[in-house]
Design a protein around this motif. Structure first.
Motif, PDB file in Angstrom:
ATOM      1  N   VAL A 476       5.571  -5.321  46.426  1.00  0.00           N
ATOM      2  CA  VAL A 476       5.035  -4.721  45.204  1.00  0.00           C
ATOM      3  C   VAL A 476       4.103  -5.670  44.453  1.00  0.00           C
ATOM      4  O   VAL A 476       3.282  -5.233  43.648  1.00  0.00           O
ATOM      5  CB  VAL A 476       6.197  -4.280  44.276  1.00  0.00           C
ATOM      6  N   ILE A 477       4.176  -6.970  44.762  1.00  0.00           N
ATOM      7  CA  ILE A 477       3.309  -7.934  44.082  1.00  0.00           C
ATOM      8  C   ILE A 477       1.847  -7.671  44.406  1.00  0.00           C
ATOM      9  O   ILE A 477       0.951  -8.099  43.655  1.00  0.00           O
ATOM     10  CB  ILE A 477       3.683  -9.387  44.481  1.00  0.00           C
ATOM     11  N   SER A 478       1.576  -6.939  45.487  1.00  0.00           N
ATOM     12  CA  SER A 478       0.182  -6.621  45.831  1.00  0.00           C
ATOM     13  C   SER A 478      -0.481  -5.771  44.747  1.00  0.00           C
ATOM     14  O   SER A 478      -1.704  -5.796  44.588  1.00  0.00           O
ATOM     15  CB  SER A 478       0.132  -5.886  47.177  1.00  0.00           C
ATOM     16  N   LEU A 479       0.337  -5.033  43.976  1.00  0.00           N
ATOM     17  CA  LEU A 479      -0.227  -4.214  42.893  1.00  0.00           C
ATOM     18  C   LEU A 479      -0.802  -5.067  41.768  1.00  0.00           C
ATOM     19  O   LEU A 479      -1.627  -4.596  40.988  1.00  0.00           O
ATOM     20  CB  LEU A 479       0.847  -3.278  42.336  1.00  0.00           C
ATOM     21  N   SER A 480      -0.344  -6.331  41.695  1.00  0.00           N
ATOM     22  CA  SER A 480      -0.865  -7.209  40.643  1.00  0.00           C
ATOM     23  C   SER A 480      -2.358  -7.467  40.815  1.00  0.00           C
ATOM     24  O   SER A 480      -3.068  -7.745  39.843  1.00  0.00           O
ATOM     25  CB  SER A 480      -0.104  -8.541  40.628  1.00  0.00           C
ATOM     26  N   LEU A 481      -2.842  -7.362  42.045  1.00  0.00           N
ATOM     27  CA  LEU A 481      -4.268  -7.582  42.283  1.00  0.00           C
ATOM     28  C   LEU A 481      -5.094  -6.491  41.596  1.00  0.00           C
ATOM     29  O   LEU A 481      -6.158  -6.771  41.030  1.00  0.00           O
ATOM     30  CB  LEU A 481      -4.552  -7.602  43.785  1.00  0.00           C
ATOM     31  N   GLY A 482      -4.601  -5.260  41.630  1.00  0.00           N
ATOM     32  CA  GLY A 482      -5.295  -4.190  40.923  1.00  0.00           C
ATOM     33  C   GLY A 482      -5.319  -4.428  39.419  1.00  0.00           C
ATOM     34  O   GLY A 482      -6.340  -4.188  38.759  1.00  0.00           O
ATOM     35  N   HIS A 483      -4.206  -4.902  38.873  1.00  0.00           N
ATOM     36  CA  HIS A 483      -4.152  -5.227  37.445  1.00  0.00           C
ATOM     37  C   HIS A 483      -5.131  -6.358  37.134  1.00  0.00           C
ATOM     38  O   HIS A 483      -5.829  -6.323  36.109  1.00  0.00           O
ATOM     39  CB  HIS A 483      -2.725  -5.628  37.063  1.00  0.00           C
ATOM     40  N   ALA A 484      -5.186  -7.347  38.026  1.00  0.00           N
ATOM     41  CA  ALA A 484      -6.086  -8.476  37.814  1.00  0.00           C
ATOM     42  C   ALA A 484      -7.542  -8.021  37.808  1.00  0.00           C
ATOM     43  O   ALA A 484      -8.344  -8.447  36.962  1.00  0.00           O
ATOM     44  CB  ALA A 484      -5.869  -9.531  38.890  1.00  0.00           C
ATOM     45  N   LEU A 485      -7.895  -7.142  38.747  1.00  0.00           N
ATOM     46  CA  LEU A 485      -9.273  -6.647  38.809  1.00  0.00           C
ATOM     47  C   LEU A 485      -9.611  -5.816  37.565  1.00  0.00           C
ATOM     48  O   LEU A 485     -10.722  -5.919  37.018  1.00  0.00           O
ATOM     49  CB  LEU A 485      -9.469  -5.813  40.076  1.00  0.00           C
ATOM     50  N   ALA A 486      -8.656  -4.987  37.129  1.00  0.00           N
ATOM     51  CA  ALA A 486      -8.878  -4.189  35.919  1.00  0.00           C
ATOM     52  C   ALA A 486      -9.034  -5.095  34.700  1.00  0.00           C
ATOM     53  O   ALA A 486      -9.881  -4.845  33.824  1.00  0.00           O
ATOM     54  CB  ALA A 486      -7.720  -3.220  35.717  1.00  0.00           C
ATOM     55  N   LEU A 487      -8.223  -6.158  34.646  1.00  0.00           N
ATOM     56  CA  LEU A 487      -8.312  -7.100  33.539  1.00  0.00           C
ATOM     57  C   LEU A 487      -9.661  -7.814  33.541  1.00  0.00           C
ATOM     58  O   LEU A 487     -10.286  -7.994  32.482  1.00  0.00           O
ATOM     59  CB  LEU A 487      -7.167  -8.108  33.621  1.00  0.00           C
ATOM     60  N   CYS A 488     -10.118  -8.190  34.716  1.00  0.00           N
ATOM     61  CA  CYS A 488     -11.432  -8.842  34.813  1.00  0.00           C
ATOM     62  C   CYS A 488     -12.542  -7.902  34.343  1.00  0.00           C
ATOM     63  O   CYS A 488     -13.486  -8.331  33.657  1.00  0.00           O
ATOM     64  CB  CYS A 488     -11.687  -9.280  36.256  1.00  0.00           C
ATOM     65  N   TRP A 489     -12.428  -6.633  34.704  1.00  0.00           N
ATOM     66  CA  TRP A 489     -13.433  -5.663  34.263  1.00  0.00           C
ATOM     67  C   TRP A 489     -13.423  -5.534  32.743  1.00  0.00           C
ATOM     68  O   TRP A 489     -14.483  -5.483  32.105  1.00  0.00           O
ATOM     69  CB  TRP A 489     -13.149  -4.315  34.918  1.00  0.00           C
ATOM     70  N   LEU A 490     -12.230  -5.487  32.160  1.00  0.00           N
ATOM     71  CA  LEU A 490     -12.126  -5.388  30.711  1.00  0.00           C
ATOM     72  C   LEU A 490     -12.700  -6.635  30.029  1.00  0.00           C
ATOM     73  O   LEU A 490     -13.386  -6.535  29.010  1.00  0.00           O
ATOM     74  CB  LEU A 490     -10.656  -5.208  30.303  1.00  0.00           C
ATOM     75  N   ILE A 491     -12.399  -7.793  30.596  1.00  0.00           N
ATOM     76  CA  ILE A 491     -12.912  -9.037  30.018  1.00  0.00           C
ATOM     77  C   ILE A 491     -14.431  -9.065  30.068  1.00  0.00           C
ATOM     78  O   ILE A 491     -15.101  -9.398  29.085  1.00  0.00           O
ATOM     79  CB  ILE A 491     -12.321 -10.257  30.766  1.00  0.00           C
ATOM     80  N   HIS A 492     -14.975  -8.708  31.218  1.00  0.00           N
ATOM     81  CA  HIS A 492     -16.438  -8.720  31.373  1.00  0.00           C
ATOM     82  C   HIS A 492     -17.089  -7.713  30.431  1.00  0.00           C
ATOM     83  O   HIS A 492     -18.135  -8.002  29.829  1.00  0.00           O
ATOM     84  CB  HIS A 492     -16.797  -8.398  32.816  1.00  0.00           C
ATOM     85  N   ARG A 493     -16.453  -6.557  30.275  1.00  0.00           N
ATOM     86  CA  ARG A 493     -17.020  -5.499  29.441  1.00  0.00           C
ATOM     87  C   ARG A 493     -16.895  -5.837  27.959  1.00  0.00           C
ATOM     88  O   ARG A 493     -17.809  -5.565  27.187  1.00  0.00           O
ATOM     89  CB  ARG A 493     -16.298  -4.178  29.739  1.00  0.00           C
ATOM     90  N   ARG A 494     -15.771  -6.422  27.573  1.00  0.00           N
ATOM     91  CA  ARG A 494     -15.517  -6.660  26.144  1.00  0.00           C
ATOM     92  C   ARG A 494     -16.199  -7.931  25.651  1.00  0.00           C
ATOM     93  O   ARG A 494     -16.707  -7.990  24.529  1.00  0.00           O
ATOM     94  CB  ARG A 494     -14.005  -6.762  25.906  1.00  0.00           C
TER      95      ARG A 494
END
Length: 527
Positions: A476-494
């Motif tokens: 299930v730790i593989s799902l953390s990569l999706g969270h990380a990518l979403a977080l990076c997108w939010l950081i870049h956008r914000r």
């Protein structure tokens, strides 16, 4: 700096602690000869008996236009009576509004009084700066109470109609200006009441005025607010992260039955709790100048603001630091005496953890002023406490397992603590703090936050693939990569502009929730 602290904190924290309380009784009934007028006069008599300073104001006696004809209320000149009303409100510590409940709310003339008198620049001030647009409460040194008459049983107004008028005045009007409503007295039904009932109500209201001998707030209210203030100062929202890391370390050393039955585990948890409390209070004390300049403080940044708002004194914070450090020391000694491992290794780890935690803001280290604060918080809330848990249950410091478990945890903490420097940017820069945001700007914040978020997920995946740390990481730790990518997108956008203070509560929440992947998954895996 200490002298400055003392001078800044000479001001009393709340009007209910002053010796000379100024009370303004405002009658909002359009007929002064009404029962509401009798209640206002009776309350005033109670104030006189209490020995407080009291003035009266009847809205119906004022000559003013209740309608706002300009785009902004402050653009419409105030009539002389309203200017006098503002001066009376400024003079008062405690405001008492006596009015009837008509159609679920206040009379039109009283509403017009608020529309005109509570204008921008007097009751509040607005500002706009990016996502941080908001307002400043200008009357937050005052309290208020409402005495409301009605022609229905108060319980019907409260439970059936849900108190629309009371809620509007208490929260949307007085609350918006920073005035705390300490008491609401609802009286009714009036129309069919007997003379005996009215005399009883008058006696009750007179007693309300006399009760101001001890201040606008009851002892129970003051005690409850005091407790709430200290709970806010302790910032309990940050404790679970350290507790989870500590428990992961303990479970890495032994099975759950041995961990949770160990006195040393619980004593060590007490040590961490009081150390965290001492650290938070120390930050409040030494970060006062920064917090005072911070207009973007939120639930995750800018401190608790209890010192800035004069809700506690510097002496009380010092006493709190001494108390929590003392209790932490006692629990630490008890933990070392009951540990199943090496007392020397455990006590050494505790001393290092304590020095780093307090040294985040406290001299001589002042790590947050040297661009080491983010790394310090990440270390102390991951590997540092994780190793304490491992040593408490009998583990050895040279075993690689706890260190490996702590690496992705540490990396997952860095995005949130780095992003926390964005709202604090201007205040930190003015105070001489060299956070990553101050030293490297938004480009540095983006690079560190995005890089460590991705790296945490990748390390977690590697640990799972190689079966590191007793298979603490599952698929299930593989799902953390999706969270990380979403977080990076939010950081870049914000964070796409130049460095500057701005509210990023949503982004902070996304980054803090990211830590749960590297706290809950290994915890459940080891259980």
């Amino acid at each position: 700096m200490g002298q400055l602290f003392e001078e800044d904190n000479v001001i009393s924290r709340a009007s209910d602690e002053r010796d000379d309380v100024n009370v303004l009784v405002i009658l909002g009934h359009p007929r002064n000869e009404s029962f509401g007028g009798a209640l206002a006069e009776t309350y005033r008599e109670g104030c006189v008996q209490a020995g407080v300073n009291v003035r009266s104001l009847a809205v119906s006696d004022l000559e003013f236009d209740p309608d706002v004809h300009t785009e902004c209320p402050s653009d419409q000149p105030l009539e002389d009576d309203l200017v006098t009303a503002q001066r009376d409100i400024e003079w008062a510590d405690h405001l008492v509004f006596v009015y009837p409940n008509w159609w679920g709310t206040m009379p039109a003339q009283l509403k017009g009084f608020f529309d005109r008198v509570f204008e921008p620049g007097f009751a509040f001030a607005e500002y706009e700066e990016g996502e941080g647009a908001g307002h400043v409460e200008l009357l937050d040194d005052k309290t208020a109470e409402l005495i409301v008459t009605m022609d229905m049983p108060p319980w019907v107004y409260r439970w059936v109609y849900r108190q629309p008028g009371t809620n509007a005045l208490k929260r949307a009007t007085l609350g918006y200006a920073g005035i705390e409503t300490t008491r609401v007295t609802e009286i009714g039904p009036i129309e069919d009441s007997s003379l005996e009932e009215r005399n009883e109500w008058l006696a009750d209201v007179e007693e309300l005025g006399r009760s101001l001998t001890t201040g606008p707030k009851s002892r129970a209210t003051r005690a409850r607010q005091r407790l709430t203030t200290w709970l806010g100062a302790l910032r309990l929202q940050f404790y679970p992260m350290a507790w989870l890391a500590y428990t992961i370390g303990a479970l890495a050393a032994a099975d759950s039955s041995a961990v949770f039955s160990s006195p040393a585990y619980w004593l060590g948890l007490g040590f961490l709790c009081f150390l965290e409390a001492a650290t938070v209070l120390t930050n409040e004390y030494f970060d006062y100048e920064t917090d005072r300049e911070n207009t973007f403080a939120g639930p995750f940044t800018g401190g608790s603001q209890v010192l800035v708002d004069n809700r506690v004194s510097f002496e009380e914070i010092r006493q709190g630091i001494a108390l929590t450090l003392g209790l932490g020391g006692l629990f630490g000694i008890a933990t070392v005496l009951t540990t199943a491992g090496s007392p020397i290794a455990l006590s050494s780890a505790m001393v290092v953890l304590t020095a780093l935690a307090l040294g985040y803001t406290a001299p001589p280290l002042k790590l947050s002023y040297r661009t080491l604060g983010e790394a310090t918080v990440a270390w102390t809330h991951s590997i540092g406490v994780l190793m304490i848990g491992f040593l408490v249950i009998g583990g050895s410091w040279h075993v690689p397992e706890p260190w490996l478990l702590g690496v992705p945890f540490l990396l997952s903490v860095l995005p949130s603590i780095t992003l926390a420097g964005v709202p604090d940017y201007a205040a930190d820069r003015a105070a001489g703090k060299q956070t990553i945001a101050v030293r490297f700007g938004l480009a540095g914040v983006r690079a560190v936050a995005m890089g460590t978020a991705l790296l945490a997920a990748l390390v977690g995946l590697v640990w799972y693939g190689r079966g590191v740390a007793s298979h603490a990481y599952g698929p299930v730790i593989s799902l953390s990569l999706g969270h990380a990518l979403a977080l990076c997108w939010l950081i870049h956008r914000r964070l796409d502009g130049t460095a500057g203070s701005q509210r990023i509560d949503g982004l902070m929440l996304a980054s803090l929730s990211y830590i749960s992947w590297f706290a809950l998954i290994p915890l459940l895996g080891l259980l």
